[in-house]
Enzyme design. Structure first.
Site, short mmCIF file in Angstrom:
data_model
loop_
_atom_site.label_atom_id
_atom_site.label_comp_id
_atom_site.label_asym_id
_atom_site.label_seq_id
_atom_site.Cartn_x
_atom_site.Cartn_y
_atom_site.Cartn_z
N LYS A 13 0.83 -1.22 0.00
CA LYS A 13 0.00 0.00 0.00
C LYS A 13 0.86 1.27 0.00
O LYS A 13 0.47 2.29 -0.56
CB LYS A 13 -0.97 0.00 1.19
CG LYS A 13 -2.06 -1.07 1.06
CD LYS A 13 -3.06 -1.01 2.21
CE LYS A 13 -4.03 -2.17 2.14
NZ LYS A 13 -5.06 -2.13 3.18
N ASP A 34 -10.30 2.05 2.47
CA ASP A 34 -10.44 1.24 3.69
C ASP A 34 -11.24 1.97 4.77
O ASP A 34 -12.18 1.42 5.35
CB ASP A 34 -9.06 0.87 4.25
CG ASP A 34 -8.39 -0.24 3.46
OD1 ASP A 34 -9.10 -1.02 2.80
OD2 ASP A 34 -7.14 -0.32 3.52
P1 NDP Z 1 0.39 -2.45 10.96
O1 NDP Z 1 1.45 -3.48 10.92
O2 NDP Z 1 0.52 -1.21 10.15
O3 NDP Z 1 0.16 -1.97 12.48
C1 NDP Z 1 0.04 -2.90 13.50
C2 NDP Z 1 -0.46 -2.23 14.77
O4 NDP Z 1 -0.81 -3.27 15.69
C3 NDP Z 1 0.57 -1.36 15.47
O5 NDP Z 1 -0.08 -0.29 16.13
C4 NDP Z 1 1.19 -2.34 16.49
O6 NDP Z 1 1.72 -1.71 17.64
C5 NDP Z 1 -0.04 -3.12 16.88
N1 NDP Z 1 0.24 -4.48 17.38
C6 NDP Z 1 0.72 -5.54 16.68
N2 NDP Z 1 0.79 -6.63 17.46
C7 NDP Z 1 0.33 -6.24 18.69
C8 NDP Z 1 0.15 -6.91 19.93
N3 NDP Z 1 0.44 -8.21 20.07
N4 NDP Z 1 -0.35 -6.22 20.98
C9 NDP Z 1 -0.67 -4.90 20.84
N5 NDP Z 1 -0.51 -4.21 19.69
C10 NDP Z 1 -0.03 -4.88 18.63
O7 NDP Z 1 -0.97 -3.26 10.59
P2 NDP Z 1 -2.28 -2.65 9.91
O8 NDP Z 1 -2.58 -1.38 10.61
O9 NDP Z 1 -2.11 -2.63 8.43
O10 NDP Z 1 -3.40 -3.78 10.22
C11 NDP Z 1 -4.09 -3.82 11.45
C12 NDP Z 1 -5.32 -4.73 11.33
O11 NDP Z 1 -6.30 -4.17 10.46
C13 NDP Z 1 -5.03 -6.13 10.79
O12 NDP Z 1 -5.70 -7.05 11.63
C14 NDP Z 1 -5.66 -6.12 9.41
O13 NDP Z 1 -6.14 -7.42 9.06
C15 NDP Z 1 -6.83 -5.17 9.62
N6 NDP Z 1 -7.34 -4.57 8.36
C16 NDP Z 1 -8.62 -4.92 7.94
C17 NDP Z 1 -9.16 -4.42 6.77
C18 NDP Z 1 -10.54 -4.84 6.34
O14 NDP Z 1 -10.93 -4.58 5.18
N7 NDP Z 1 -11.33 -5.45 7.21
C19 NDP Z 1 -8.40 -3.47 5.92
C20 NDP Z 1 -7.08 -3.13 6.46
C21 NDP Z 1 -6.58 -3.69 7.64
P3 NDP Z 1 3.23 -1.12 17.67
O15 NDP Z 1 3.14 0.22 17.02
O16 NDP Z 1 3.53 -1.03 19.12
O17 NDP Z 1 4.09 -2.11 16.93
#
Ligand code: NDP
Length: 269
Positions: free
Chosen positions: A65, A102
């Site tokens: 993306k 999204d």
């Molecule tokens: P990113 O990798 O960009 O961000 C991940 C985020 O999750 C960060 O804030 C990270 O925190 C946090 N995180 C990861 N693991 C943990 C954990 N174990 N405990 C607490 N925080 C955690 O991912 P995206 O933002 O791209 O995706 C997030 C979700 O959104 C996914 O589940 C994805 O499937 C969903 N999604 C759904 C869509 C839909 O159409 N339904 C469209 C787009 C996304 P930190 O900053 O501390 O690392």
């Protein structure tokens, strides 16, 4: 004449986009093809340019993306604030337009569910791409307050700086209040884990949702929220269908029937 579309990403084998867009086209009587294109590392521009030489548009998924954001010649406001593009469209003059559907898909699904964000107190867990992508559409609905709680506080603080006074950054462990809506925008559910949120927050909140989706509508987070007694809980399946419908509308100027598609894919996915 058949119009060509595709989804680009890595992996793409699991993507539901081809089935969703084929369903929209069949319902509307449109003649389209929709392929999956696996993007090898460092190969986004070549793959996208190659496809868009004849294709009219494409969807872009993880991890491309950001590449699509840089690739587009012109961007929507949603793409600019998300720093990410999930939909590319070839314009009549040959330039490539990048949008991000999204967040609008998420808000449209909320409206479909009868959830109003106007004046609402909203908690967003996570500060990654998905959180950033939903923020502008959420703020456009004029919520009363948006708290962003992230494992890494500095990333939530960056979003607070960027999006202004309604948005407040907080570290996840310190959140205690109940909210009108709790949004799990972390990717924790993907690895079967939960953000470190006080369970009482879910007990005290009216609604909770996970942006992740699953076949049966449950994720580890939706189950957790239900267990704490949160009265209304849902996953990101409606968002998935709605963001696809908005891409289709951008490409072809007609909005597919979201409700029919949602029912069909909930039953058959
Ligand atoms: P990113 O990798 O960009 O961000 C991940 C985020 O999750 C960060 O804030 C990270 O925190 C946090 N995180 C990861 N693991 C943990 C954990 N174990 N405990 C607490 N925080 C955690 O991912 P995206 O933002 O791209 O995706 C997030 C979700 O959104 C996914 O589940 C994805 O499937 C969903 N999604 C759904 C869509 C839909 O159409 N339904 C469209 C787009 C996304 P930190 O900053 O501390 O690392």
């Amino acid at each position: 004449m058949t119009d060509h579309y595709a989804v680009l990403g890595n992996p793409v084998a699991h993507s539901m986009s081809p089935a969703i867009h084929a369903f929209f086209a069949a319902n509307l009587g449109d003649d389209i093809s929709y392929d999956r294109l696996l993007v090898e590392e460092g190969n986004f521009d070549a793959t996208a340019s190659g496809f868009l030489a004849n294709g009219r548009g494409c969807n872009v998924t993880v991890p491309c993306k950001g590449d699509a954001f840089r690739f587009a010649d012109t961007l929507s406001e949603y793409a600019k604030t998300a720093l990410a593009v999930n939909t590319l469209k070839k314009l009549d003059d040959g330039r490539i337009y990048g949008d991000n559907t999204d967040g609008r898909g998420f808000v449209a699904d909320l409206k479909f569910k009868g959830v109003s964000l106007n004046g609402a107190r909203v908690l967003i867990l996570g500060a990654g791409g998905a959180a950033r992508g939903i923020l502008k559409p959420v703020l456009d609905e004029k919520p009363g307050e948006v708290v962003i709680a992230n494992r890494t506080l500095s990333k939530a603080q960056e979003l607070q700086k960027l999006f202004g006074s309604v948005v407040k950054a907080q570290s996840t462990e310190t959140v205690r209040d109940g909210f009108d809506l709790v949004i799990n925008a972390t990717s924790a559910s993907l690895s079967g884990s939960l953000p470190a949120i006080d369970p009482g927050v879910l007990s005290r909140s009216r609604r909770a949702c996970d942006l992740m989706y699953s076949q049966n509508g449950e994720t580890i987070f939706t189950e957790f929220a239900r267990k704490q007694g949160c009265p209304e809980v849902f996953d990101g399946f409606g968002m998935l269908i709605m963001q696809a419908a908005l891409s289709y509308e951008l490409w072809r100027g007609i909005m597919p029937d979201f409700e029919v598609a949602l029912k069909h894919f909930r039953k058959n996915s």
